[in-house]
Design an enzyme around this catalytic site. Structure first.
Site, PDB file in Angstrom:
ATOM      1  N   SER A 281      -2.542  -1.615 -15.675  1.00 41.37           N
ATOM      2  CA  SER A 281      -3.609  -0.993 -14.898  1.00 41.37           C
ATOM      3  C   SER A 281      -4.027   0.287 -15.608  1.00 41.37           C
ATOM      4  O   SER A 281      -3.233   0.882 -16.350  1.00 41.37           O
ATOM      5  CB  SER A 281      -3.106  -0.652 -13.485  1.00 41.37           C
TER       6      SER A 281
ATOM      7  N   TYR B 278       2.436   4.326  -7.418  1.00 39.04           N
ATOM      8  CA  TYR B 278       1.830   3.225  -8.168  1.00 39.04           C
ATOM      9  C   TYR B 278       1.648   3.598  -9.631  1.00 39.04           C
ATOM     10  O   TYR B 278       1.935   2.798 -10.528  1.00 39.04           O
ATOM     11  CB  TYR B 278       0.491   2.850  -7.543  1.00 39.04           C
TER      12      TYR B 278
END
Length: 252
Positions: free
Chosen positions: A137, A150
């Protein structure tokens, strides 16, 4: 196919294949000619998708050692692993973060990827043309407020992929990381906001065309269909409306 490397009879395993990017990737690789194995916890979903694409479904929880080992035995021969299972939960500040939520994010995004890679590596090496694709990501490259758990996990996945590539030097296994920015899928933001549909929808407010799962699947297809000597180390992909993690054009 845009390469002379035919995937005929090659097996591709996709984890987290029950929805979103994983499901789109399974469909795309099947269309590319791979024998696709779909792995996820939700048996009903992967069974239906496997029937749709002519693949195989294997129930697997990447946070469970025994489940991953059983999956590897069932899959057998394999030349492509798309380690896609992951997720985010919560947008709390670091000082307010729930330790168990952070633990879950690390377990699924980093340790889950590690478990699957370890379990499948003998088959990938034996194939003579192995390929590990780690679904990272842009959160693995920059931090932002409310994203501590995250971003920490995706930075971990990035480090795992980069280290693995170094350690596999001389082995017939490529390692690629796909790092998407803003992707609108049916579950990611809903899970992150613990089922709050309104909060999830606000993530995309004013963004005319965020990425969709099929855009990321297209990137996976590209890297795994390059000739065997070509390793795309990293592919960062964002929608046109997103210049960086904090820079998003919102209409109106």
């Amino acid at each position: 196919m845009t390469t002379d490397e035919s995937p005929a009879r090659r097996t591709a395993l996709v984890t987290g294949a029950s929805s979103g990017i994983g499901a789109a990737t399974a469909r795309r690789l099947a269309a590319d000619g791979f024998d696709v194995v779909l792995a996820a916890r939700r048996e009903d979903r992967i069974a239906a998708l496997a029937a749709e694409v002519g693949g195989r479904a294997v129930v697997c929880d990447v946070t469970d050692d025994a489940s991953v080992a059983a999956m590897a035995r069932e899959v057998g021969d394999c030349s492509v692993l798309v380690a896609n299972a992951g997720g985010a939960v919560g947008m709390d500040a670091v000082v307010d973060g729930d330790v168990e939520e952070w633990r879950w994010m690390y377990d699924v995004n980093v340790l889950g990827t590690l478990r699957v890679i370890q379990a499948m590596m003998p088959a990938l090496v034996a194939s003579g043309q192995g390929h590990v694709v780690v679904m990272g990501s842009t959160a693995g490259r920059v931090t932002y407020e409310g994203g501590g758990g995250y971003t920490a996990a995706k930075h971990g996945a990035k480090a795992l992929a980069e280290t693995l590539r170094l350690e596999l030097l001389g082995q017939p296994v490529r390692v690629s990381e796909i790092a998407p920015g803003m992707v609108k899928t049916e579950e990611f933001s809903a899970n992150r906001f613990r089922g709050d549909a309104d909060a999830a929808a606000k993530v995309y407010d004013g963004v005319a065309e965020p990425l969709v799962a099929e855009d990321v699947a297209d990137c996976v297809s590209f890297v795994v269909t390059r000739p065997a000597h070509v390793d795309v180390d990293l592919l960062v992909v964002r929608p046109l409306a997103q210049a960086a993690q904090h820079r998003v054009h919102r209409e109106g």
